[in-house]
Write an enzyme that holds these catalytic residues in place. Structure first.
Site, PDB file in Angstrom:
ATOM      1  N   GLY A  46      -9.158  29.302   5.532  1.00  0.00           N
ATOM      2  CA  GLY A  46     -10.517  28.892   5.190  1.00  0.00           C
ATOM      3  C   GLY A  46     -10.802  27.530   5.790  1.00  0.00           C
ATOM      4  O   GLY A  46      -9.895  26.729   6.004  1.00  0.00           O
ATOM      5  N   GLN A  51     -15.129  19.682   6.690  1.00  0.00           N
ATOM      6  CA  GLN A  51     -13.809  19.439   7.297  1.00  0.00           C
ATOM      7  C   GLN A  51     -13.901  19.232   8.808  1.00  0.00           C
ATOM      8  O   GLN A  51     -12.940  18.773   9.427  1.00  0.00           O
ATOM      9  CB  GLN A  51     -12.853  20.594   7.003  1.00  0.00           C
ATOM     10  CG  GLN A  51     -12.459  20.694   5.528  1.00  0.00           C
ATOM     11  CD  GLN A  51     -11.498  21.838   5.320  1.00  0.00           C
ATOM     12  OE1 GLN A  51     -11.912  22.968   5.103  1.00  0.00           O
ATOM     13  NE2 GLN A  51     -10.207  21.549   5.404  1.00  0.00           N
ATOM     14  N   CYS A  92      -3.967  22.403   2.451  1.00  0.00           N
ATOM     15  CA  CYS A  92      -5.334  22.226   2.964  1.00  0.00           C
ATOM     16  C   CYS A  92      -5.244  21.722   4.392  1.00  0.00           C
ATOM     17  O   CYS A  92      -4.421  20.854   4.700  1.00  0.00           O
ATOM     18  CB  CYS A  92      -6.084  21.217   2.092  1.00  0.00           C
ATOM     19  SG  CYS A  92      -7.740  20.842   2.703  1.00  0.00           S
ATOM     20  N   LEU A  93      -6.099  22.260   5.244  1.00  0.00           N
ATOM     21  CA  LEU A  93      -6.093  21.849   6.653  1.00  0.00           C
ATOM     22  C   LEU A  93      -6.453  20.374   6.820  1.00  0.00           C
ATOM     23  O   LEU A  93      -6.187  19.794   7.873  1.00  0.00           O
ATOM     24  CB  LEU A  93      -7.066  22.724   7.459  1.00  0.00           C
ATOM     25  CG  LEU A  93      -6.693  24.200   7.580  1.00  0.00           C
ATOM     26  CD1 LEU A  93      -7.824  24.985   8.231  1.00  0.00           C
ATOM     27  CD2 LEU A  93      -5.404  24.375   8.371  1.00  0.00           C
ATOM     28  N   HIS A 134     -11.471  26.957  -3.465  1.00  0.00           N
ATOM     29  CA  HIS A 134     -11.015  25.794  -2.683  1.00  0.00           C
ATOM     30  C   HIS A 134     -12.133  25.332  -1.739  1.00  0.00           C
ATOM     31  O   HIS A 134     -12.427  24.136  -1.639  1.00  0.00           O
ATOM     32  CB  HIS A 134      -9.761  26.213  -1.902  1.00  0.00           C
ATOM     33  CG  HIS A 134      -9.178  25.156  -1.022  1.00  0.00           C
ATOM     34  ND1 HIS A 134      -7.912  24.644  -1.206  1.00  0.00           N
ATOM     35  CD2 HIS A 134      -9.672  24.523   0.079  1.00  0.00           C
ATOM     36  CE1 HIS A 134      -7.668  23.730  -0.271  1.00  0.00           C
ATOM     37  NE2 HIS A 134      -8.715  23.648   0.516  1.00  0.00           N
ATOM     38  N   GLU A 135     -12.780  26.296  -1.074  1.00  0.00           N
ATOM     39  CA  GLU A 135     -13.838  25.931  -0.114  1.00  0.00           C
ATOM     40  C   GLU A 135     -15.072  25.406  -0.836  1.00  0.00           C
ATOM     41  O   GLU A 135     -15.729  24.472  -0.354  1.00  0.00           O
ATOM     42  CB  GLU A 135     -14.197  27.119   0.778  1.00  0.00           C
ATOM     43  CG  GLU A 135     -13.060  27.686   1.600  1.00  0.00           C
ATOM     44  CD  GLU A 135     -12.270  26.666   2.374  1.00  0.00           C
ATOM     45  OE1 GLU A 135     -12.822  25.623   2.781  1.00  0.00           O
ATOM     46  OE2 GLU A 135     -11.064  26.875   2.555  1.00  0.00           O
ATOM     47  N   HIS A 138     -14.643  21.851  -1.434  1.00  0.00           N
ATOM     48  CA  HIS A 138     -14.870  21.002  -0.259  1.00  0.00           C
ATOM     49  C   HIS A 138     -16.348  20.626  -0.128  1.00  0.00           C
ATOM     50  O   HIS A 138     -16.684  19.519   0.291  1.00  0.00           O
ATOM     51  CB  HIS A 138     -14.446  21.726   1.024  1.00  0.00           C
ATOM     52  CG  HIS A 138     -12.995  21.551   1.382  1.00  0.00           C
ATOM     53  ND1 HIS A 138     -12.408  20.321   1.565  1.00  0.00           N
ATOM     54  CD2 HIS A 138     -12.015  22.459   1.597  1.00  0.00           C
ATOM     55  CE1 HIS A 138     -11.128  20.481   1.884  1.00  0.00           C
ATOM     56  NE2 HIS A 138     -10.860  21.773   1.902  1.00  0.00           N
TER      57      HIS A 138
HETATM   58 NI    NI Z   1      -9.012  22.634   2.326  1.00  0.00          NI
END
Ligand code: NI
Length: 163
Positions: A46, A51, A92-93, A134-135, A138
């Protein structure tokens, strides 16, 4: 086009993103670039617009093993959830090298717009439910470090897929 994924503690990760008012060709290009970026990162399932430094309410995700079931959600909202919660390790990225146990609702319903402007409803459990929550976080400037507790070593495999 691959986009750089910004990293904690970049302050843009802490902003509340603005609703998308119009689905423009530029937004469609952004969605395509976000998917390309997410897939290029291998274990990413995701990626939210903030991000990549774009503070608008859109994210992309794909929780399939085959990596060929992309979803793009615009102006998503958590419409409902059950009471049951589950705790699993997440990465998380934008928080490379960090992982922790995060409690999430087990089943959620998310409403959003698709890229063609049509309303969509996503009913999810399992990994997709976790990914959607999670998204959504963000888009409100919330990252896993705000919610996570340390993952014991035997639970860290859960975080091989990072959101
Ligand atoms: Ni993330």
């Amino acid at each position: 086009m691959l986009l750089p994924v910004i990293q904690q503690p970049d302050p843009r990760l802490r902003e509340i993103s603005a609703p998308v008012e119009k689905i423009t060709p530029e937004l469609k290009k952004l969605a395509a670039d976000m998917l390309e970026t997410m897939y290029a990162l291998g274990n990413g399932i995701g990626l939210a617009a903030p991000q990549v430094g774009r503070l608008c309410r859109m994210f992309v995700c794909d929780v399939s093993e085959s990596r060929d079931q992309p979803r793009i959600l615009i102006n998503p909202v958590l419409a409902s959830h059950n009471q049951e919660k589950t705790k699993r390790a997440e990465g998380c990225l934008s928080c490379r090298g960090f992982e922790g146990l995060v409690e999430r609702y087990a089943k959620v319903t998310v409403r959003a717009l698709a890229l063609d402007g049509k309303k969509m409803t996503v009913k999810a459990d399992g990994l997709l439910a976790r990914c959607l929550q999670h998204e959504l976080d963000h888009l409100d400037g919330i990252i896993i470090m705000d919610k996570a507790e340390p993952a014991p070593p035997d639970r860290q495999d859960d975080a091989k897929k990072i959101i």
